[in-house]
Design an enzyme around this catalytic site. Structure first.
Site, PDB file in Angstrom:
ATOM      1  CG  PHE A  96      -1.888   1.083   1.317  1.00  0.00           C
ATOM      2  CD1 PHE A  96      -2.924   1.174   0.393  1.00  0.00           C
ATOM      3  CD2 PHE A  96      -1.811   2.038   2.336  1.00  0.00           C
ATOM      4  CE1 PHE A  96      -3.862   2.195   0.478  1.00  0.00           C
ATOM      5  CE2 PHE A  96      -2.747   3.057   2.419  1.00  0.00           C
ATOM      6  CZ  PHE A  96      -3.774   3.137   1.485  1.00  0.00           C
ATOM      7  CD  GLU A 133       3.650  11.392  -2.071  1.00  0.00           C
ATOM      8  OE1 GLU A 133       4.110  12.558  -2.078  1.00  0.00           O
ATOM      9  OE2 GLU A 133       2.884  10.944  -2.934  1.00  0.00           O
ATOM     10  N   GLY A 144       2.999  12.440   5.554  1.00  0.00           N
ATOM     11  CA  GLY A 144       2.628  11.275   6.341  1.00  0.00           C
ATOM     12  C   GLY A 144       1.190  11.406   6.789  1.00  0.00           C
ATOM     13  CD  GLU A 170      -2.053   0.953   8.415  1.00  0.00           C
ATOM     14  OE1 GLU A 170      -2.266   1.967   7.718  1.00  0.00           O
ATOM     15  OE2 GLU A 170      -1.923  -0.177   7.943  1.00  0.00           O
ATOM     16  N   GLY A 171      -1.638   5.901  11.090  1.00  0.00           N
ATOM     17  CA  GLY A 171      -2.108   7.049  11.872  1.00  0.00           C
ATOM     18  C   GLY A 171      -1.503   7.032  13.253  1.00  0.00           C
TER      19      GLY A 171
END
Lengths: 249, 322, 393
Positions: free
Chosen positions: C123, C127, C131, C363-364
């Site tokens: 995935f 970049e 983020g 993922e955050g």
């Protein structure tokens, strides 16, 4: 040809087994399909994949929870299952007599059963089942091939191994080395819940032998760790084996 | 009466035969029962004659169909002898062979089976034994509820019998074998290399695990040390599965149970299944580079280190002055 | 209200636990020391169905729900966090997006390969300069004849260079911000895609992470996924599920550390007794167990709601936030229980500690989760106040 594969639900090898007041305490133990039986289920699947068998029936004997072990066998690929529900540990002779009835009813020509049960530490079920059926048996098989009714099997004996030939019917006891059992796939585990599983009470005679009490086997060990480099630890070990433990001359 | 079934190999009685005689004698004295031994052989009376130096009554079944031995021919012979002689208790060795025909004999006699026992006694009229269960983590006391009682006895469960004063008689016994006893056709027997002491009979066992790293290292370190000590060679399941050693050397749940005076575990981690085959040994020594390996929980003496360094050092120390 | 897992789910859990403990746990330490993408064990996971958990059976997946996925991911993570991350990404992001948005031809082309584990999916959203602020990505997708030309650099791609399929988010309309981003599938063998060297990371060494560089990489029209301009919306939707995955992974890593500490505190003797007898050890064990249990409940509930077709943005973020913080606490406390040995590479706890750290970031980050939760609180209130709607339904 129908194959019956016998499965048992046993405490995991790593499970803690406690004894309280002479009685066994397995509270908290995880139960699994006996690893020895798993080789039998796998061998049955391979024989079917080779076109030598049409139906695989997994048969269990024991408490209701044995259903889990049977579901595992179904998830691996057995077609249907039968559980003879019984509480407590009956001796292998009694169990064999009950299982023989199910084998006859299924019209099986080949029975696969684990070489040694991980709960009762018994290797008797396979030979006893063969005796109850009036069939020959091969114990501790490490290779088994079938061509029609003719089989060839390599099995372990006291001082080596031996090849046996003959024709069905037959009881085979299974162990490591025979094959590498597959893990059931996740979709097959889901589907196993829809396969037929017939639970009936085991109509058995009284057990011919019974456990009266249990004790934990734990010898007191010295548990000495010898320090130092290899050569000083080795010298110290030899000295202690001679002078302290007196097991070396 | 108490009937002992003895095993032999290559013209000699096995160690288990003498252990069973010793056990049989003490049971016979305790119960006042008659004691007899049964020899199954395809040739020669020598074994029976030798046994008659240990007890009064020896029965010999001499039949070519007993070679090679099959579970079914042995079952026929033992069951026939037990019935003919009126045995209440049948003692046999818990060898692979004994564990295979024992249950068949018990069922054929409509009796009970006390399997793989470490001790056996009479309580009044009842036969009571102890045996391991749950991968030898516990010991169970088991009671026979039907007669006759077939008892398979673990190696090392009884002391070796001494010679008796009188020499006994050997009685020939004919067994009506049936065609169905010969359904299996044995061929291609592969015996392991002899010359070394049998694992179950050894006073010292050197056992190697996966920690050795290779078949060559196993040969060099484990077999080398065993030869030096006149010891039996054992292996863990991982070693056998890797094909480094034959199955007959495996110790543990699916292999052999050993009870030597001294057990040396080299590069053995100590899985429960393995411990079940050696935890009744006299003195246990372990060498492993992982200080946390479970084997150290059951050892008398442990060395945390590389087997490839410790074993040569051990060999050197054994050479040294006493 | 029933908190027990259904029997069929427990059967799945038993099998996967046994598989993970037998096939993955024993190689975890070595993979940490000598990092490599663990293909043999990934193949074995694929054979079981673990790499296409929620992909429908018709597309070659296991056809399970989010609850099952969370339960099984915990089992894999308890054996090795790297495997769990790879599993979570391939199953949770590229496949989840394909399942929801692919055309029949796209489904047939990619899903069976991904679901079986023959292919691993990656995935590509973050970049080097974007983020948390995903709308600020600079990768461009320029329209050309029969397709698009992608240019830009993606960072922190799990499985970079190893995965066969890359789900790339790129701006098709640079002026439209979040609404100008589209999703594309790029295969590894295509011209114009290349990979950086594996990043040197604190933990999860086997979950190889690289940059992915796109240099005028031509992507035919049939490799655009979903509607143009909807890429980020689609990705953020899929992130709800992925965050539940990270929560489950955090619980798994924490559980491994906790179990190790529990056993050690029992065995280790000091002053003549097991160290568990000391409050200084017993209390942290109690806190660890409590936080793990709470984290698991939040995680499973979010998954359970998702299986009921609910939008779970807030619940997924809460689970992810709490579970990753719990994993950090538990692995740190476990290391402390082990004392000096905990700091040593001879024991696995320091690995759990390092592996767990990133769950608060990817993922955050925890901070972003708080932003998401905070925003959702007002949305939920406003929705509850709106006429004709029921609160909490």
């Amino acid at each position: 040809m129908t194959i019956v594969t016998i499965v048992k639900q046993v405490p995991e090898a790593e499970a803690r087994v406690r004894v309280q007041g002479g009685a066994l305490d397995l509270a908290g133990a995880t139960f699994v399909l006996d690893g020895m039986d798993e080789y039998g289920v796998e061998q049955a699947l391979r024989l079917r994949e080779a076109g030598e068998a049409s139906e695989i029936v997994a048969v269990g004997y024991g408490p209701r929870e044995t259903e889990q072990a049977l579901r595992t066998a179904l998830a691996m690929g057995a077609d249907r299952a039968v559980l003879l529900e019984a509480s407590g540990l009956d001796d292998p002779l009694t169990v064999a007599l009950a299982l023989a009835e199910v084998v006859r009813e299924a019209g099986a020509d080949l029975v696969l059963v684990g070489g040694k049960q991980a709960d009762w530490d018994s290797a008797a079920l396979g030979p006893a089942l063969a005796e109850a059926l009036g069939w020959p048996h091969v114990d501790w098989a490490t290779a088994f091939t079938l061509s029609g009714q003719a089989f060839e099997s390599v099995h372990e004996i006291d001082d080596g191994s031996e090849t046996l030939r003959g024709s069905l019917p037959l009881v085979v006891t299974t162990q490591q080395g025979l094959n590498e059992p597959r893990y059931p796939t996740l979709p097959n585990i889901m589907k196993a819940n829809r396969k037929p599983l017939d639970v009936r009470p085991a109509a058995t005679e009284e057990s011919r032998s019974a456990a009266r009490s249990y004790a934990v086997v734990e010898r007191e060990r010295r548990r000495v760790v010898l320090e130092g480099d290899a050569s000083s630890a080795a010298s110290e070990l030899v000295r202690r084996l001679r002078d302290e433990a007196k097991v070396l001359g | 009466m108490i009937l002992i079934v003895v095993e032999h190999d290559q013209g000699a009685l096995r160690k288990s035969a003498f252990e069973l005689v010793g056990l049989g004698r003490s049971l016979a004295i305790a119960s006042g029962a008659r004691l007899a031994a049964l020899v199954l052989s395809a040739a020669g009376d020598d074994l029976a004659s030798e046994l008659a130096r240990y007890l009064d009554e020896v029965h010999l079944v001499r039949d070519a169909r007993l070679d090679p031995p099959r579970a079914e021919t042995v079952t026929r012979a033992v069951a026939h002898a037990a019935q003919t002689l009126g045995a209440d208790v049948v003692l046999l060795p818990a060898s692979r062979a004994g564990l295979a025909y024992g249950p068949r004999v018990a069922l054929r006699l409509c009796g009970s089976l006390l399997e793989d026992v470490t001790s056996v006694t009479f309580e009044g009229d009842t036969v009571v034994a102890t045996r391991p269960a749950y991968l030898a983590r516990v010991s169970a006391t088991v009671v026979a509820k039907a007669k006759p009682v077939v008892v398979s006895v673990k190696p090392g469960a009884a002391p070796i019998a001494a010679l008796a004063d009188t020499s006994g008689r050997v009685h020939p016994l004919a067994v009506p074998f049936a065609a169905e006893d010969l359904r299996l056709e044995p061929s291609a027997r592969q015996a392991v290399v002899k010359g070394r002491v049998a694992l179950e009979e050894a006073d010292v066992v050197v056992c190697g695990g996966r920690g050795l790293g290779s078949a060559e290292a196993f040969e060099r370190q484990v077999v080398g040390l065993a030869d030096r000590l006149g010891a039996g060679v054992g292996a863990t399941r991982a070693v056998v599965d890797a094909g480094w050693r034959p199955y007959v050397e495996q110790i543990g749940q699916t292999g052999k149970t050993v009870t030597p005076k001294l057990f040396l575990a080299l590069g053995v981690s100590g899985a429960v299944q393995h411990l079940s085959g050696m935890n009744r040994s006299g003195v246990i020594v372990a060498v492993n580079k992982d200080a946390d390996a479970p084997i150290f929980r059951v050892t008398d003496y442990g060395i945390v280190g590389d087997v490839h360094e410790v074993v040569p050092a051990l060999a050197a120390a054994l050479e040294g002055p006493d | 209200m029933d908190f027990a897992l259904p029997e069929e789910l427990r059967a799945l859990q038993r099998t996967v636990r046994s598989f993970a403990q037998r096939e993955i746990a024993p190689i975890a330490a070595e993979l940490d020391r000598e990092p490599r993408f663990p293909w043999p064990s990934l193949r074995a996971m694929g054979a079981l169905g673990l790499l296409g958990l929620t992909t429908p059976e018709a597309d070659g997946g296991a056809g399970l729900g989010s609850l099952a996925a969370a339960v099984l991911l915990e089992e894999i993570a308890a054996a090795d966090a790297s495997h769990a991350t790879i599993m979570s990404v391939t199953s949770g992001l590229p496949q989840a997006l394909l399942v929801r948005h692919a055309t029949p031809a796209q489904r047939a082309r990619w899903l069976p390969r991904l679901a079986s584990g023959e292919w691993i999916g990656a995935f590509c959203l973050s970049e080097p300069h974007a983020g948390s602020d995903a709308a600020a990505i600079r990768t461009r997708a320029r329209r050309v004849a029969d397709g698009f030309e992608l240019s830009g650099t993606k960072a922190w791609v799990t499985g970079g260079g190893e995965a066969h399929l890359y789900l790339v988010l790129a701006a098709t309309d640079a002026g439209a911000g979040a609404r100008g981003i589209s999703a594309f599938v790029v295969e590894r063998d295509q011209a114009g895609i290349s990979f950086g060297a594996p990043e040197a990371k604190l933990g999860q060494h086997a979950a190889i992470t690289t940059e992915v560089r796109l240099d005028a990489c031509f992507v035919p029209l049939e490799q655009r996924l979903g509607t143009e301009g909807q890429g980020l919306v689609m990705a953020l939707q899929a992130l709800d599920g992925a965050r539940i995955g990270i929560a489950a992974q955090s619980v798994g890593i924490g559980r491994a550390a906790f179990d190790a500490a529990l056993a050690y505190a029992d065995e280790r003797q000091a002053f003549g007794v097991s160290v568990r007898e000391f409050q200084g050890v017993g209390f942290p064990l109690a806190d660890m167990a409590t936080r793990l249990e709470a984290a698991r409940l939040l995680t499973l509930r979010a998954a359970w709601l998702m299986d009921r077709g609910r939008r779970v943005t807030k619940e997924a973020s809460m689970a992810k936030l709490f579970a990753s913080e719990a994993a950090a606490f538990v692995t740190d406390a476990a290391l402390q229980v082990f004392g000096g040995y905990g700091y040593s590479r001879e024991y696995p706890v320091e690995r759990y500690f390092r592996d767990a750290r990133v769950t608060r970031i990817y993922e955050g980050t925890s901070e972003i989760q708080r932003v998401v939760i905070g925003r959702q609180l007002y949305r939920d209130r406003d929705r509850a106040e709106a006429p004709g709607r029921e609160a909490g339904a």
